[in-house]
Design a protein around this motif. Structure first.
Motif, PDB file in Angstrom:
ATOM      1  N   GLU A  77       0.858  -1.184   0.000  1.00 30.07           N
ATOM      2  CA  GLU A  77       0.000   0.000   0.000  1.00 30.07           C
ATOM      3  C   GLU A  77       0.893   1.231   0.000  1.00 30.07           C
ATOM      4  OE1 GLU A  77      -3.966   1.663   2.399  1.00 30.07           O
ATOM      5  OE2 GLU A  77      -2.902  -0.122   3.098  1.00 30.07           O
ATOM      6  N   VAL A  78       0.461   2.262  -0.722  1.00 31.83           N
ATOM      7  CA  VAL A  78       1.185   3.534  -0.761  1.00 31.83           C
ATOM      8  C   VAL A  78       0.211   4.630  -0.337  1.00 31.83           C
ATOM      9  CG1 VAL A  78       2.503   5.168  -2.158  1.00 31.83           C
ATOM     10  CG2 VAL A  78       2.675   2.710  -2.621  1.00 31.83           C
ATOM     11  N   LEU A  79       0.611   5.402   0.667  1.00 33.62           N
ATOM     12  CA  LEU A  79      -0.266   6.431   1.219  1.00 33.62           C
ATOM     13  C   LEU A  79       0.395   7.799   1.091  1.00 33.62           C
ATOM     14  CD1 LEU A  79      -1.260   4.540   4.498  1.00 33.62           C
ATOM     15  CD2 LEU A  79      -2.562   4.659   2.372  1.00 33.62           C
ATOM     16  N   ASP A  80      -0.393   8.801   0.676  1.00 36.21           N
ATOM     17  CA  ASP A  80       0.153  10.153   0.555  1.00 36.21           C
ATOM     18  C   ASP A  80      -0.140  10.958   1.822  1.00 36.21           C
ATOM     19  OD1 ASP A  80      -2.531  10.840   0.411  1.00 36.21           O
ATOM     20  OD2 ASP A  80      -2.489  11.305  -1.737  1.00 36.21           O
ATOM     21  N   LEU A  84      -2.380  10.113   5.171  1.00 37.69           N
ATOM     22  CA  LEU A  84      -1.734  10.130   6.480  1.00 37.69           C
ATOM     23  C   LEU A  84      -2.544  10.953   7.472  1.00 37.69           C
ATOM     24  CD1 LEU A  84       0.595   9.766   8.486  1.00 37.69           C
ATOM     25  CD2 LEU A  84       1.812  11.592   7.287  1.00 37.69           C
ATOM     26  N   GLU A  85      -2.995  12.108   7.028  1.00 44.58           N
ATOM     27  CA  GLU A  85      -3.793  12.970   7.902  1.00 44.58           C
ATOM     28  C   GLU A  85      -5.112  12.297   8.273  1.00 44.58           C
ATOM     29  OE1 GLU A  85      -5.411  17.590   8.066  1.00 44.58           O
ATOM     30  OE2 GLU A  85      -4.082  16.935   6.451  1.00 44.58           O
ATOM     31  N   ASP A  89      -6.848  10.917  12.124  1.00 47.36           N
ATOM     32  CA  ASP A  89      -8.184  11.178  12.659  1.00 47.36           C
ATOM     33  C   ASP A  89      -8.982   9.909  12.919  1.00 47.36           C
ATOM     34  OD1 ASP A  89      -7.802  13.938  12.576  1.00 47.36           O
ATOM     35  OD2 ASP A  89      -8.507  14.086  10.506  1.00 47.36           O
ATOM     36  N   ASP A  90      -8.409   8.759  12.600  1.00 46.40           N
ATOM     37  CA  ASP A  90      -9.127   7.489  12.739  1.00 46.40           C
ATOM     38  C   ASP A  90      -8.232   6.505  13.495  1.00 46.40           C
ATOM     39  OD1 ASP A  90     -10.535   5.125  12.484  1.00 46.40           O
ATOM     40  OD2 ASP A  90     -11.065   5.456  10.380  1.00 46.40           O
ATOM     41  N   MET A 111       8.369  12.406   7.705  1.00 45.00           N
ATOM     42  CA  MET A 111       8.558  11.800   9.025  1.00 45.00           C
ATOM     43  C   MET A 111       7.996  12.656  10.157  1.00 45.00           C
ATOM     44  SD  MET A 111       9.817   8.747   8.811  1.00 45.00           S
ATOM     45  CE  MET A 111      10.458   8.464  10.468  1.00 45.00           C
ATOM     46  N   GLN A 112       8.129  13.968  10.037  1.00 48.79           N
ATOM     47  CA  GLN A 112       7.617  14.833  11.110  1.00 48.79           C
ATOM     48  C   GLN A 112       6.104  14.705  11.235  1.00 48.79           C
ATOM     49  OE1 GLN A 112       9.061  18.857  10.970  1.00 48.79           O
ATOM     50  NE2 GLN A 112       7.700  19.577  12.583  1.00 48.79           N
ATOM     51  N   ASP A 113       5.415  14.679  10.079  1.00 50.31           N
ATOM     52  CA  ASP A 113       3.957  14.527  10.104  1.00 50.31           C
ATOM     53  C   ASP A 113       3.554  13.144  10.601  1.00 50.31           C
ATOM     54  OD1 ASP A 113       3.488  17.079   9.241  1.00 50.31           O
ATOM     55  OD2 ASP A 113       3.252  16.538   7.128  1.00 50.31           O
ATOM     56  N   ILE A 114       4.337  12.127  10.255  1.00 46.23           N
ATOM     57  CA  ILE A 114       4.036  10.776  10.731  1.00 46.23           C
ATOM     58  C   ILE A 114       4.159  10.720  12.249  1.00 46.23           C
ATOM     59  CG2 ILE A 114       4.888   8.385  10.767  1.00 46.23           C
ATOM     60  CD1 ILE A 114       5.579   8.834   7.751  1.00 46.23           C
TER      61      ILE A 114
END
Length: 212
Positions: A77-80, A84-85, A89-90, A111-114
């Protein structure tokens, strides 16, 4: 050492009862003379197995643009960044994804957002992504990780890791165990003296001790 490992592997494979499914082969590692309450003494290593894991390895990549396109060829799976956002929320979906996935890979700039969106889910599971630097080839990285297992003791003296599947044969499984033992001995403070015992078994079969 390989000869004695192979003897134990051969016994474990020969003693395994017939099953109507393909069994994995695992080793249990017992440590000694280590204060595992001190995180610096804990084992947390990624090891590439020379003969592969013998199983499907689920890998999810966080990426965008050309890297995401290339990752589609090899990742499950590839997620943008939008996905990610949404995961942030889930919480239930994020936990399910973390539990179903063996390894995560992410472009370094994500990485920071992750960490912000998924750190509380991935961190405790030891599944924070491997950062993908701009010069790294995502295809090579993912293919390498498909043959990777994680050695993670946490605060337990006994921990397990996968070393193959029963139909790989004793030679291939022996090669994998040999690499793991060498890595462990190189990283433990007292080398082999910190290993209390290693046992190999199929999913449903009896355990056999691996001399170290």
């Amino acid at each position: 050492m390989a000869d004695t490992i192979q003897e134990a592997v051969t016994l474990a494979l020969d003693d395994a009862p017939e099953r109507n499914f393909r069994e994995t082969v695992d080793i249990a590692i017992n440590l000694r003379d280590l204060d595992l309450n001190d995180p610096s003494n804990r084992i947390d290593e990624s090891v590439v197995l020379p003969a592969g894991t013998g199983q499907e390895t689920q890998i999810v990549v966080f990426a965008e643009g050309e890297t995401a396109v290339r990752a589609e060829e090899v990742a499950d799976e590839v997620l943008d960044s939008d996905a990610l956002e949404d995961l942030g929320d889930d919480d239930d979906r994020a936990k399910d994804l973390a539990d179903e996935t063996d390894f995560f890979v992410a472009e370094a700039n994500l990485m920071q957002d992750i960490g912000r969106y998924l750190g509380t889910v991935l961190g405790p599971r030891g599944k924070m992504p491997t950062p993908l630097q701009p010069d790294d080839d995502v295809v090579d990285t993912v293919n390498r990780m498909k043959n990777t297992v994680q050695l993670r003791s946490r605060d337990r003296r006994t921990f397990h890791t996968r070393v193959g599947a029963e139909d790989m044969g004793a030679d291939a499984i022996t090669d994998n165990i040999d690499v793991i033992i060498r890595r462990l001995e190189a990283n433990l403070e007292k080398g082999p003296l910190n290993i209390d015992g290693i046992y190999v078994k199929t999913t449903m079969g009896p355990a056999r001790e691996v001399p170290v």
